[in-house]
Design an enzyme around this catalytic site. Structure first.
Site, mmCIF file in Angstrom:
data_model
loop_
_atom_site.group_PDB
_atom_site.id
_atom_site.type_symbol
_atom_site.label_atom_id
_atom_site.label_comp_id
_atom_site.label_asym_id
_atom_site.label_seq_id
_atom_site.Cartn_x
_atom_site.Cartn_y
_atom_site.Cartn_z
ATOM 1 N N GLU A 45 0.918 -1.243 0.012
ATOM 2 C CA GLU A 45 0.063 0.013 -0.129
ATOM 3 C C GLU A 45 0.924 1.362 -0.112
ATOM 4 O O GLU A 45 1.825 1.231 0.785
ATOM 5 C CB GLU A 45 -0.942 -0.034 1.015
ATOM 6 C CG GLU A 45 -1.764 0.974 1.429
ATOM 7 C CD GLU A 45 -2.797 1.082 2.500
ATOM 8 O OE1 GLU A 45 -3.838 1.448 2.548
ATOM 9 O OE2 GLU A 45 -2.317 0.839 3.500
ATOM 10 N N LYS A 127 -8.697 3.278 -2.308
ATOM 11 C CA LYS A 127 -9.526 2.999 -1.429
ATOM 12 C C LYS A 127 -10.662 3.527 -0.996
ATOM 13 O O LYS A 127 -10.887 4.825 -1.001
ATOM 14 C CB LYS A 127 -8.367 3.119 -0.294
ATOM 15 C CG LYS A 127 -8.604 2.384 0.712
ATOM 16 C CD LYS A 127 -7.444 2.762 2.024
ATOM 17 C CE LYS A 127 -7.646 1.911 3.325
ATOM 18 N NZ LYS A 127 -6.531 2.057 4.302
ATOM 19 N N CYS A 161 -5.256 -2.760 2.767
ATOM 20 C CA CYS A 161 -5.267 -2.732 4.239
ATOM 21 C C CYS A 161 -6.397 -3.047 4.752
ATOM 22 O O CYS A 161 -7.050 -4.121 4.643
ATOM 23 C CB CYS A 161 -4.778 -1.285 4.616
ATOM 24 S SG CYS A 161 -3.979 -1.043 6.324
#
Length: 338
Positions: A45, A127, A161
């Site tokens: 990430e 995200k 994540c």
């Protein structure tokens, strides 16, 4: 469609706040993965230009010293850095999932860009919801970012994540018959001694459970904190150093039955985690449990999934009517996944 091939997860410290050096290091790992026989290489990430650990380490006023540099070293779609990554994918005939901070206008987004083996973009995703203090840096994605793409290697999706602890987000991905999942994680050293939920045990478990629930392979790369990055962030402050130790790389690859497969490296070492995968294993996993298929109970629970792009500005044309200006062509709408 190929059924058996190798995949790679990158475990390495970023070149923090140095995009040019980061691109060079990324190309090195792309070349190394291809030379090792991998057909897909997955990066952590925001590996470019590095995860902003500073947002967890001090008050807002102290963090401001990093804001301008982080913004300037974030990637822009269509930039020379973007083209260099595409060229590396093409030259090495390997698919690349890159985790990065994307700069669009005046805003930043936690992004994953997926290049095919010819250097063409398969997907640029963001995200959906940055986690906790990440929201002081990054904006939100939308439903179009929950996308599984059909590729020459199979159906491939991406999440970052703690999107992996969002049950409905995961279910939206499972409903698209994902075969290979790119699970990008930052370093797992931050707050290691004070917040168990942020450590490698919980977060690797999230990747493992995703593999079992989704009946798919999960490639879960994790960055690590180098001494150089620690020095930049902690500035010899003992309290910050205790919260941000070096190491923290716990990269894994999981099979559809939850097994950890492939090579292993120490949490403070740089390298590749490599595994041979066989998509034929998925049929056995799905036969046991397919939560978005035969194992579902749509008469009891359903997911409402709006995968249309949501942009702050929509342009009105007198002849064409209301027009959205997406990053790319949106996928076909999925209203309900049962």
């Amino acid at each position: 469609m190929s059924q058996q091939f190798s995949v790679a997860a990158v475990q390495a410290a970023p070149c923090f706040l140095d995009l040019k050096a980061g691109i060079d290091k990324a190309i090195h790992f792309i070349e190394q993965a291809a030379a090792s026989g991998a057909k897909l290489v997955v990066f952590p990430e925001t590996w470019l230009p590095g995860y902003p650990n500073h947002i967890w380490l001090g008050p807002v006023a102290w963090q401001m010293q990093f804001v301008g540099r982080y913004f300037e070293n974030s990637l822009v779609a269509g930039s020379e850095e973007d083209k260099a990554l595409a060229e590396a994918a093409r030259d090495n005939h390997i698919q690349v999932s890159m985790g990065l901070s994307e700069r669009a206008g005046g805003s930043l987004y936690i992004a994953q860009w997926h290049y095919d083996q010819d250097g063409e973009i398969i997907k640029r995703r963001r995200k959906l919801k940055p986690t906790h203090v990440e929201r002081t840096v990054f904006g939100n994605g939308d439903g179009s970012d929950l996308h599984v793409a059909d590729t020459s290697l199979g159906s491939i999706g991406q999440l970052c994540c703690w999107e992996h602890i969002q049950p409905l987000t995961k279910y939206a991905m499972y409903s698209q018959n994902e075969q290979i999942h790119c699970a990008a994680w930052p370093n797992l050293a931050l707050y290691e001694s004070t917040a168990y939920a942020l450590g490698h045990q919980v977060n690797n478990a999230a990747s493992q459970v995703y593999a079992v629930e989704g009946g798919c392979f999960v490639v879960a790369p994790c960055a690590l904190v180098s001494k150089e990055q620690q020095d930049i962030l902690c500035q010899e402050n003992p309290e910050r150093m205790a919260l941000c130790p070096t190491g923290g790389g716990y990269s894994k690859i999981y099979a559809p039955d939850g097994q950890s497969i492939g090579s292993n490296i120490d949490h403070d070492a740089e390298g590749l985690v490599l595994a041979d995968i066989d998509l034929g294993m998925i049929a056995y996993a799905k036969a046991a449990a397919d939560p978005a298929g035969h194992y579902a109970r749509p008469d009891v629970t359903r997911l409402l999934f709006n995968n249309n792009p949501q942009r702050p500005v929509m342009k009105f044309d007198q002849t064409a009517g209301l027009q959205i200006d997406p990053i790319e062509e949106p996928p076909e709408p999925i209203l309900v996944a049962e």
